[in-house]
Design a protein around this motif. Structure first.
Motif, short mmCIF file in Angstrom:
data_model
loop_
_atom_site.label_atom_id
_atom_site.label_comp_id
_atom_site.label_asym_id
_atom_site.label_seq_id
_atom_site.Cartn_x
_atom_site.Cartn_y
_atom_site.Cartn_z
N SER A 55 39.03 28.47 65.48
CA SER A 55 40.44 28.10 64.62
C SER A 55 41.62 28.72 65.29
O SER A 55 42.74 28.08 65.12
N VAL A 133 43.17 10.51 58.32
CA VAL A 133 42.97 11.85 58.80
C VAL A 133 42.69 11.90 60.38
O VAL A 133 41.79 11.38 60.61
N LEU A 162 47.91 13.48 58.45
CA LEU A 162 47.38 13.49 57.15
C LEU A 162 47.68 12.25 56.22
O LEU A 162 49.25 12.46 55.95
N LYS A 164 49.12 12.06 52.50
CA LYS A 164 49.63 13.06 51.61
C LYS A 164 48.63 13.47 50.53
O LYS A 164 47.59 12.66 50.26
N LEU A 167 45.74 17.95 51.18
CA LEU A 167 45.71 19.26 51.91
C LEU A 167 46.01 20.15 50.61
O LEU A 167 46.95 20.21 49.93
N ASN A 168 45.09 21.18 50.49
CA ASN A 168 45.17 22.23 49.32
C ASN A 168 46.09 23.29 49.89
O ASN A 168 46.35 23.56 50.66
N ASP A 170 45.30 26.22 49.95
CA ASP A 170 44.53 27.38 50.86
C ASP A 170 44.57 26.78 52.33
O ASP A 170 43.74 27.33 53.03
N GLY A 171 44.75 25.62 52.59
CA GLY A 171 44.73 24.92 53.91
C GLY A 171 43.55 23.97 54.00
O GLY A 171 43.29 23.37 54.82
N PHE A 172 42.46 24.05 52.73
CA PHE A 172 41.23 23.15 52.86
C PHE A 172 41.74 21.65 52.62
O PHE A 172 42.57 21.41 51.77
N LEU A 173 40.84 20.81 53.24
CA LEU A 173 41.09 19.50 53.21
C LEU A 173 40.17 18.84 52.20
O LEU A 173 39.02 19.09 52.52
N LEU A 175 38.43 16.05 51.78
CA LEU A 175 37.96 15.06 52.61
C LEU A 175 37.03 14.10 51.66
O LEU A 175 37.03 12.79 52.07
N ASP A 176 36.45 14.55 50.54
CA ASP A 176 35.61 13.76 49.68
C ASP A 176 36.56 12.77 48.79
O ASP A 176 36.11 11.98 48.31
N ASP A 197 31.63 25.20 45.39
CA ASP A 197 32.75 25.92 46.09
C ASP A 197 32.53 27.48 46.08
O ASP A 197 33.05 28.07 45.06
#
Lengths: 205, 205
Positions: A55, A133, A162, A164, A167-168, A170-173, A175-176, A197
């Motif tokens: 990362s 994405v 992306l 709109k 994007l959470n 906390d940076g998480f996407l 995708l589902d 989670d």
């Protein structure tokens, strides 16, 4: 349990073995890699061997098959130093799978399958307009894997594009929710449903 | 569309960037790698960086983080030349995720989280008894990735152990029926639902 030995694997019919080994490693992300040659001629290929390398710096790898089997993507990446990775969604899955056909170098898979090249900023490689994405990379290293004449191709992410609201904080996407597809084997595609989670694990929890 | 630049990525808080880059590459297979040191002391770790390298020979790779961050799995693989990869299912997901905690080398994650080491044939590395899809590998090559001090570890599949009735006539494994899990980011787990099984693509279809 059913046991399959090394001798069994060696003796398998070629496509049977490919199906088994390809599916054994589990569900994979599946994406379209967009490239262009030095003259701007575009190429689009489907890849399910994308792997997170790190990362910071933001490094992503993929396995390129032997040059004879898959020459254009890697040659274009070497020529321009850049490529795009584009997620696949149900509404253009048939077109995405069709990019795996062996088209002649003179034919762009974008035109052949009916997807739209998109140029963003000053990046020489085309994105897939229809993808929600997608990200661009600059080539960092091509590592030959002499065991089977494949290559680990590593790029650094230079921009991310992306839809709109995925994007959470906390940076998480999510995708589902797009949804982006996963695959297994050589042609089976899946939607993913989140079931858990879990927090960062610590000893003695 | 929302655009995130290279400068944005460089300036992100560490965990935010890790979440974003980890999730951007898409859904991944997630498995437990079982190893033992030369004295037989077991280790179990969760990995989501497993990548198919080729089917003939049957080669599977994974990315091992820098030695300082994840020393035991790679040291054990180097010591014994063998390791197992075990799929994760919902009934032991909390235990699987818990193996990511930083346990001292003196503690086996099998005991710490409550999973059962299983020894099959004469393989020195333990399988996970609870796993329904698992395979053993012999180390072929460790390729250092100097860009970020990680390693591509490549093994050859030496045996496969499957729950009965998931192997199709064409070699494909119905992992969504087991079910095996996939993941994204650092702790989100998914069930997969097949939506399409597409044939091998040819030009002019």
């Amino acid at each position: 349990m059913q046991t399959i030995s090394s001798t069994d694997i060696d003796g398998m019919e070629r496509f049977y073995r490919a199906n088994l080994v390809n599916s054994l490693t589990g569900f994979k992300s599946v994406s379209l890699i967009g490239t262009a040659n030095a003259a701007g001629k575009t190429n689009l290929g489907i890849f399910s061997s994308i792997v997170h390398i790190g990362s910071n710096p933001a490094l992503v790898g993929y396995i390129n098959r032997p040059i004879k089997a898959a020459p254009h993507t890697l040659a274009n990446i070497e020529a321009t130093g850049t490529y795009t990775i584009n997620h696949i969604h149900p509404e253009f899955l048939p077109q995405a799978q069709q990019t795996s056909a062996k088209y002649d170098e003179s034919i762009s898979e974008f035109e052949a399958v009916g997807l739209t090249p998109q140029y963003l900023e000053d990046i020489a490689a085309p994105f897939v307009l229809e993808s929600k994405v997608k990200y661009a990379l600059t080539l960092q290293q091509i590592i030959p894997i002499s065991l089977n004449d494949t290559f680990l191709v590593i790029g650094k992410i230079t921009s991310i594009h992306l839809e709109k609201n995925i994007l959470n904080q906390d940076g998480f996407l999510n995708l589902d929710q797009v949804p982006s597809l996963s695959c297994n084997g050589t042609g089976t595609y899946y939607l993913a449903n989140a079931i858990a989670d879990l927090p960062y694990a610590k000893p003695n929890q």
